[in-house]
Design an enzyme around this catalytic site. Structure first.
Site, PDB file in Angstrom:
ATOM      1  N   ASP A 187      -2.310  -2.446   6.009  1.00 22.36           N
ATOM      2  CA  ASP A 187      -2.561  -2.113   7.410  1.00 22.36           C
ATOM      3  C   ASP A 187      -4.002  -1.754   7.713  1.00 22.36           C
ATOM      4  OD1 ASP A 187      -2.734   0.267   6.116  1.00 22.36           O
ATOM      5  OD2 ASP A 187      -1.334   1.356   7.409  1.00 22.36           O
ATOM      6  N   ASP A 247       0.854  -1.177   0.000  1.00 21.58           N
ATOM      7  CA  ASP A 247       0.000   0.000   0.000  1.00 21.58           C
ATOM      8  C   ASP A 247       0.900   1.240   0.000  1.00 21.58           C
ATOM      9  OD1 ASP A 247      -2.278   1.523   0.095  1.00 21.58           O
ATOM     10  OD2 ASP A 247      -2.491   1.384   2.270  1.00 21.58           O
ATOM     11  N   ASP A 284      -7.555  -3.790   3.419  1.00 24.85           N
ATOM     12  CA  ASP A 284      -6.504  -4.687   2.926  1.00 24.85           C
ATOM     13  C   ASP A 284      -6.742  -6.144   3.319  1.00 24.85           C
ATOM     14  OD1 ASP A 284      -4.907  -2.637   1.766  1.00 24.85           O
ATOM     15  OD2 ASP A 284      -4.192  -2.089   3.768  1.00 24.85           O
TER      16      ASP A 284
END
Length: 813
Positions: A701, A502, A705
């Site tokens: 996180d 990410d 996700d």
């Protein structure tokens, strides 16, 4: 009523840990009931302060008299407990038979489960032996107060007695070969019975736990290393016993020069002692692998200073409840997770981040149990307590990971299942061939060959190869901020081809910061920022926090804003110092009849750099803009370069807009970028890459996700993220940046390489050792491998595997 005794005051001990303390060394002290007590550390001081009477006295285990712990001249440790004595006579009697006087071990806390260190699928609610391999079961999560492993203590005691007896048998038997005529001095019959008397306690009593494991393996039809040990030493001892009690049944050709039947008491005794030594070394090594868990558990203090009715009180950590107010002073560890409500300090969070630089904390900032308060004092409100704290979850994950098995272990298991029966067949074949075709005395040669094959082929090194590496690696990972949920995750990450990351919080700081301020038509930058920050004080948006932090950094005094209004998707409006102020995007300007044209060129260049631009309008006129960006982490470029060098293809997948994602990727040299990704899009990306035959690792996180983390070959969660992300991942990084990913990759690669080295060594050793033990070299050298030498070789193979695994403790990540 028992008499009470105290020792002389010339001795000063820490009453908690028993260490000698120099009262002038500036160590912590505590006054109780008019007496000053001295301590080696703040931790011992806090334990004593929570319950002084529990630590002030101890009973002499021999006489029952009370002894003052702080001034006891004599102290001994046994089975993890400290015992204090009023006299040397009491101490001597205790040491002669400690188990007769020692206290019974405290029962394990309710709910503790026990498992086998070698067969983790075995779980039961009480201690005992493993029904598969016979090893003693251990608590699934060790206690910070637990003493040494009881099995290790027992084996050490057995070894202390068995080793001299086996050595004596060995010297008596081998003395004749070395030119020492024991047979002439004592007489051959006396010598034979002396060997019997020395060897029998070693075989039938001191080594009983080992032989019991072998018997269980036969009864349970699960052949393993203990099967071979039982068969090998049992055959040597029984053959010798028959030769001692009924020598007449053996032919004359088998007798030696004294007319006696050759016996192998020394082989059985020495082999079992060598196995005991190996078990002591293995148990000691496994106890050291648990040091990482105990060190983590000991980071949390045992007591906390709770504020109640305006006064401080020291209470056990177990008594804390959510919402309690606690005072944390300089040098103390934070008791539990919570939030600072008053004061501030610099907190050492190396437990979470691996970084030694303390982090400044103030009111409203979160703090984590186990971290160390360095400078200031603060009051905190407890959040998560008990098993819900970050530290408790770390301990739980490390303990579970140490018991898990990597897929590569399946190869060792399959080989072991075939190997043990094959070795028994080879030993039987060697016995028959030597008996039929061997030189005289054929029976003696046949016994030696069979016993040597059974002993040297013992697959203990094979069984230790994977578990030892995993146990050491997970402990080392915890010290470096890499938590391993299971061994499979390590193996998969070591071979991953693609790493999906990410943007926010991994490549960037995850905390937007003010980067640019510009005024228009004579409006100064300071005035633009002053009005913008005044208006944003009423907003909870992350961009508002960045603007306020920027104004605070420039020491700008902010006026009050009234009539605050948040316009969804556009910005905010209100009144500041009697003027109508609006701050937001181009759509907000359009709502009040303005255009960004006067600043569009500068705004576009900032957007291309990945920054978010917000325009300021005052009384219906465009006054300027502010720009905010999420800064790229300083460590990201170097970490990305190293990850590429480790063979990983790094892909960015973010929910942010394409322009911002491209700007960040351009600065970092990332060629593959996927922007505007929904949770389902990320999971689909993982599935597509896996469909191309690639092994995919996903790092994230957030809640968004979690689907992709679960879909990937190995999910990697940032410990600062959402709980669902952590639960969906195989690895958790306590510091959410690329350096943590790099540490995890290095750990995974080192662990799998270590396992392969161990397995290769074990396979090669057994493949080479069995033919030699069977007598393959006899036609060329005229000598056979002694069972004792076979036992030494077997033990050394296990020592080599353990030593190789322990190298991971010092691995630089």
């Amino acid at each position: 009523m028992r008499a009470e005794h105290t020792s002389g005051t010339d001795v000063i001990r820490d009453p908690v840990c028993g260490m000698h303390v120099n009262p002038d060394a500036g160590k912590p002290r505590h006054v109780h009931d008019g007496e000053t007590f001295h301590f080696c550390s703040q931790g011992c001081h806090d334990k004593f302060a929570a319950d002084p009477e529990a630590w002030r006295w101890s009973d002499d285990p021999v006489t029952g008299h009370r002894v003052a712990r702080a001034h006891a001249a004599l102290m001994e440790k046994h089975a993890g407990k400290r015992y204090y004595f009023e006299s040397e006579d009491s101490r001597t009697r205790f040491l002669a038979a400690p188990d007769s006087f020692a206290e019974a071990p405290e029962p394990a806390p309710e709910g503790v489960l026990y498992t086998c260190p070698m067969d983790p699928e075995i779980v039961q609610d009480h201690p005992g032996d493993c029904p598969v391999c016979g090893m003693a079961l251990e608590p699934m999560i060790p206690s910070a107060e637990a003493g040494p492993n009881p099995e290790l203590i027992d084996f050490r005691r057995r070894l202390t007695i068995a080793a001299p007896l086996a050595a004596a048998v060995f010297v008596l038997e081998m003395g004749g070969h070395a030119g020492i005529p024991f047979a002439e001095w004592l007489g051959p019959r006396v010598l034979l019975w002396l060997e019997f008397l020395l060897a029998t306690p070693v075989v039938l009593w001191l080594s009983l736990p080992l032989l019991r494991r072998g018997w269980k393996s036969i009864v349970n039809r699960s052949p393993n290393m203990w099967t071979l040990i039982l068969l090998g030493t049992g055959a040597a001892y029984l053959y010798s016993l028959v030769g001692t009690l009924a020598p007449g049944i053996f032919p004359d050709a088998l007798r030696d020069g004294h007319g006696m039947v050759p016996v192998y008491y020394e082989a059985a005794a020495v082999i079992l002692v060598l196995v005991l030594i190996g078990q002591v070394m293995e148990l000691s090594a496994r106890e050291r692998t648990g040091d990482a868990i105990r060190a983590l558990m000991n980071l949390a203090p045992k007591t906390a200073r709770r504020l109640r009715d305006g006064a401080d009180e020291d209470v056990p950590i177990e008594a804390l409840r959510k919402g309690d107010l606690l005072r944390v002073r300089p040098g103390e560890a934070v008791p539990v997770d919570g939030e600072i409500t008053e004061g501030g300090s610099a907190v050492d969070e190396s437990l979470l981040t691996g970084e030694p630089i303390p982090v400044e904390k103030s009111a409203g900032d979160p703090v984590t149990g186990g971290t160390l308060n360095r400078t200031g004092s603060f009051v905190m409100r407890t959040g998560r307590v008990g098993s819900e704290t970050v530290l408790a979850r770390i301990v739980q994950m490390v303990a579970e990971a140490q018991r898990s098995r990597a897929p590569i272990q399946g190869l060792a298991d399959r080989v072991a299942r075939v190997f043990v029966p094959a070795v028994v067949c080879i030993a039987a074949l060697a016995f028959v061939l030597w008996l039929a075709f061997g030189p005289a005395p054929a029976l003696a040669h046949a016994v030696v060959a069979a016993v040597s094959v059974l002993i040297i082929a013992c697959p203990c090194a094979l069984g230790l190869a994977t578990p030892m590496s995993i146990m050491v690696a997970t402990g080392r990972g915890a010290q470096a901020g890499v938590l391993v949920r299971n061994a499979e995750a390590l193996e998969r990450f070591a071979s991953a081809d693609v790493l999906i990351v990410d943007k926010t919080g991994t490549l960037t700081e995850g905390r937007p910061a003010l980067t640019d301020v510009a005024g228009l038509d004579g409006v100064t930058e300071e005035e633009v920022l002053r009005l913008a920050a005044a208006l944003e004080r009423g907003s909870e948006h992350p961009l508002a926090e960045a603007i306020l932090s920027g104004a605070k950094a420039r020491d700008i005094a902010l006026p009050e804003a009234t009539g605050f209004e948040a316009v969804t998707g556009r910005g905010v409006r209100g009144t500041v110092e009697g003027r109508a102020v609006a701050l937001g995007n181009a759509a907000l300007l359009a709502d009040i009849g303005l255009s960004e044209d006067a600043l569009s060129a500068r705004a576009e260049s900032l957007r291309d750099a990945g920054r978010t631009v917000m325009f300021l309008a005052v009384d219906g006129r465009l006054a300027g803009f502010v720009a905010v960006a999420d800064p790229i982490r300083e460590s990201a470029p170097e970490a990305l370069e190293t990850l590429h060098a480790h063979g990983l293809r790094v892909v960015m997948a973010t929910g942010d807009n394409a322009r911002t994602a491209a700007a960040v990727a351009g600065k970092l040299g990332l060629e593959e970028v996927h922007a505007g990704m929904s949770p389902q899009d990320k999971a689909d990306l993982v599935a597509r890459l896996r469909g191309e035959g690639l092994s995919v690792a996903m790092a994230g996180d957030g809640v968004n996700d979690a689907p992709a983390l679960a879909a990937a070959d190995v999910g990697i969660a940032m410990g600062t993220g959402a709980d669902v992300a952590v639960q969906s991942a195989g690895l958790t990084l306590l510091k959410g940046d690329l350096r943590g990913l790099l540490r995890a990759r290095r750990l995974a690669e080192a662990t799998i390489a270590n396992i392969r080295q161990n397995l290769a060594f074990a396979f090669v050793y057994n493949a080479a050792g069995v033919p030699i033990a069977a007598g393959l070299l006899y036609p060329f050298t005229g000598t056979m491998l002694s069972p004792i030498i076979a036992a030494v070789a077997m033990s050394l193979s296990s020592v080599s595997v353990i030593g190789n695994a322990l190298r991971l403790r010092h691995r630089t990540l």
